[in-house]
Design an enzyme around this catalytic site. Structure first.
Site, PDB file in Angstrom:
ATOM      1  N   GLU A 174      -1.503  -9.158   6.858  1.00 46.21           N
ATOM      2  CA  GLU A 174      -1.842 -10.501   6.377  1.00 46.21           C
ATOM      3  C   GLU A 174      -0.797 -11.522   6.821  1.00 46.21           C
ATOM      4  O   GLU A 174      -0.186 -12.210   6.000  1.00 46.21           O
ATOM      5  CB  GLU A 174      -1.969 -10.503   4.854  1.00 46.21           C
ATOM      6  CG  GLU A 174      -3.121  -9.629   4.355  1.00 46.21           C
ATOM      7  CD  GLU A 174      -3.401  -9.780   2.864  1.00 46.21           C
ATOM      8  OE1 GLU A 174      -2.473 -10.075   2.114  1.00 46.21           O
ATOM      9  OE2 GLU A 174      -4.566  -9.601   2.458  1.00 46.21           O
ATOM     10  N   GLU A 366      -9.274  -4.121   4.637  1.00 45.81           N
ATOM     11  CA  GLU A 366      -9.098  -4.236   3.181  1.00 45.81           C
ATOM     12  C   GLU A 366     -10.307  -4.938   2.595  1.00 45.81           C
ATOM     13  O   GLU A 366     -10.705  -5.996   3.093  1.00 45.81           O
ATOM     14  CB  GLU A 366      -7.865  -5.078   2.811  1.00 45.81           C
ATOM     15  CG  GLU A 366      -6.559  -4.373   2.973  1.00 45.81           C
ATOM     16  CD  GLU A 366      -5.395  -5.184   2.419  1.00 45.81           C
ATOM     17  OE1 GLU A 366      -5.567  -5.929   1.431  1.00 45.81           O
ATOM     18  OE2 GLU A 366      -4.306  -5.065   3.004  1.00 45.81           O
TER      19      GLU A 366
HETATM   20  C1  BGP Z   1      -3.629  -7.841  -0.011  1.00 41.98           C
HETATM   21  C2  BGP Z   1      -2.491  -6.950   0.371  1.00 41.98           C
HETATM   22  C3  BGP Z   1      -2.493  -5.592  -0.229  1.00 41.98           C
HETATM   23  C4  BGP Z   1      -3.183  -5.477  -1.562  1.00 41.98           C
HETATM   24  C5  BGP Z   1      -4.390  -6.354  -1.727  1.00 41.98           C
HETATM   25  C6  BGP Z   1      -4.893  -6.508  -3.147  1.00 41.98           C
HETATM   26  O1  BGP Z   1      -3.165  -9.141  -0.111  1.00 41.98           O
HETATM   27  O2  BGP Z   1      -2.445  -6.741   1.772  1.00 41.98           O
HETATM   28  O3  BGP Z   1      -1.193  -5.103  -0.179  1.00 41.98           O
HETATM   29  O4  BGP Z   1      -2.384  -5.305  -2.616  1.00 41.98           O
HETATM   30  O5  BGP Z   1      -4.217  -7.642  -1.228  1.00 41.98           O
HETATM   31  O6  BGP Z   1      -4.105  -7.419  -3.821  1.00 41.98           O
HETATM   32  P1  BGP Z   1      -3.484  -7.153  -5.244  1.00 41.98           P
HETATM   33  O7  BGP Z   1      -2.775  -5.858  -5.132  1.00 41.98           O
HETATM   34  O8  BGP Z   1      -2.585  -8.276  -5.503  1.00 41.98           O
HETATM   35  O9  BGP Z   1      -4.643  -7.088  -6.172  1.00 41.98           O
END
Ligand code: BGP
Length: 473
Positions: A174, A366
């Protein structure tokens, strides 16, 4: 007979994680601290001076010791790929060490052995929100050009060690998030409200150059490798048909697209150069930087997708905090328990946009629903009846199928947090994404035992039927 589906043969179905959110063992095997070890509240609170016991990431879900058991569960679901990250500070404990830490390297050898045993294709993120803490403390992270050299050493080391076993690599997780979360994404310790735009964009530039450098090194050391950039995908809709709102939405879109533009086209787009001029930012870009960016562009574009957002020229309608990327609430959409607005069609829209713009294969690395789960007993077996997660994933995957029929080329799809892990933004365990429930709570209690949720069996069916069991909403 298997139903015909839009998903091509060999589509890479799987799941995704990041080292700092599940490995634990934060000081074992010669590992040095990473910025995450001092972020007990994720991006929701300030960093601590040193690792503190309330930080759930220090133990994570103990994947460092239980990786074989976890990978066996992924294999049981039929995963064809598994996205994980290498913790930079396991390999170079201080980031600027002369020699790598052999014990750290050996851990990922073992992990890759396990994946190979089950025929699962690795997909490796080189840098996923885990800059070595010493680099943050000594250099203020990516604000310093020196980081490019340390990153180069790290990249050369891991390509040399794992290059023959790993085909798919992602450079920075990201990468566009550095604009919103400079510590988590850029290892920058200067508090966000004191960080100048000059330093922020210079850090962005250093990461972009480092990403191209990694691509260059891959071409030399592992010519068969496929290198991808990784961006947050958020389609922005105008709140009203007012052209000023449409312009605001386009501006917000540009902020994200700029990173893909540099990775794919090899140069800064005009709209970003204008924005930098207007901010009074004068980037230090060398001729060598320019050549690197131009000559070493990516093979594919990977992205995370959780939500769309809505923009308006009326600033009073935009909340000042809440999500990583801010926007006005969209009255047509529902939201998760953490306020992330759920928009499966937005995924189809953004996939078409990326494909039309860049003509590079896409990889959705993701996507998923963070939700509070309840462990129950059904016929004597402990499980979670997570129909809400199945619905979320079904609806998004259905739209991926639609985008494929629109002509978009897609390499694969990995759900976020295929096993419950610690949240990046809030550092909670109760924000669960997994097909596998891990018995650990926000107060750190729990046995760490693993249990298959209802979605575990559903996803296994998705993979077995190559998406044939997905249904229209
Ligand atoms: C993205 C990241 C991940 C992950 C995901 C979910 O921004 O790449 O590392 O964690 O989001 O977000 P969160 O864990 O804050 O719910």
């Amino acid at each position: 007979m298997t139903a015909t589906t839009p998903f091509p043969d060999g589509f890479l179905w799987g799941g995704a994680t990041a080292a700092n959110q599940l490995e634990g063992a934060y000081d074992e095997g010669g590992k040095g601290p990473s910025i995450q070890d001092v972020m007990p509240q994720g991006i929701s609170g300030p960093p601590t001076a040193e690792p503190t016991p309330e930080n759930l990431k220090l133990q994570g879900i103990d994947h460092y010791h239980r990786y074989a058991e976890d990978i066996a569960l992924f294999a049981e679901m039929g995963f064809r790929t598994y996205r994980f990250s290498i913790a930079w500070s396991r390999i170079f404990p201080n980031g600027d060490d002369a020699e790598p830490n052999e014990e750290g390297l050996a851990f990922y050898d073992r992990l890759l052995d396990e994946l190979e045993k089950h025929g699962i294709e690795p997909l490796v993120t080189i840098s996923h929100y885990e800059t070595p803490l010493a680099l943050a403390q000594k250099y203020d992270g990516w604000v310093s050009r020196d980081l490019i050299g340390f990153f180069e050493t790290y990249v050369r080391t891991i390509f040399a060690r794992y290059g023959s076993r790993v085909k798919y690599w992602l450079t920075f997780n990201e990468i566009n998030s550095v604009l919103h979360a400079p510590l988590m994404s850029g290892g920058i310790l200067t508090p966000k409200d004191q960080l100048t735009k000059q330093d922020l964009y210079q850090a962005v530039h250093h990461e972009l150059v480092a990403s191209s450098l990694a691509t260059k090194i891959a071409r030399e050391l592992v010519p068969q490798a496929m290198i991808g950039c990784m961006v947050i995908a958020v389609p922005f809709y105008p709140l009203t048909p007012d052209p000023q709102d449409a312009l605001a939405a386009q501006r917000a879109d540009h902020e994200n697209l700029a990173f893909g533009d540099v990775h794919v086209r090899g140069e800064y787009p005009g709209y970003l150069l204008r924005q930098l001029r207007e901010l009074g930012v004068e980037l230090n870009i060398t001729d060598e930087d320019r050549a690197l960016l131009k000559e070493h562009t990516v093979d594919f574009v990977s992205f995370s997708y959780y939500m769309s957002s809505t923009q308006t020229a009326d600033a009073s309608k935009i909340p000042s905090e809440g999500n990583l990327i801010l926007g006005a609430p969209n009255p047509t959409l529902e939201a998760s328990e953490w306020g992330w607005q759920i928009d499966p069609v937005g995924l189809r829209i953004v996939m078409n946009q990326f494909w039309e713009r860049w003509q590079k294969p896409l990889f959705i690395v993701e996507n998923g629903l963070g939700a509070k789960d309840r462990l129950v007993e059904v016929d004597g077996v402990k499980t979670v009846e997570d129909d809400y997660r199945i619905a979320y994933l079904n609806d998004h995957l259905y739209q991926v199928g639609e985008a494929i029929q629109d002509g978009v080329e897609v390499l694969g799809y990995t759900t976020w947090g295929c096993i419950d892990l610690v949240s990046a933004s809030t550092a909670q365990l109760s924000k669960r994404y997994g097909f596998i429930y891990v018995d650990r709570n926000d107060d750190g209690s729990g046995t760490l035992d693993r249990y298959k949720k209802k979605s575990f069996h559903w996803y296994a069916d998705v993979i077995r039927t190559n998406g044939g069991n997905l249904t229209a909403k």
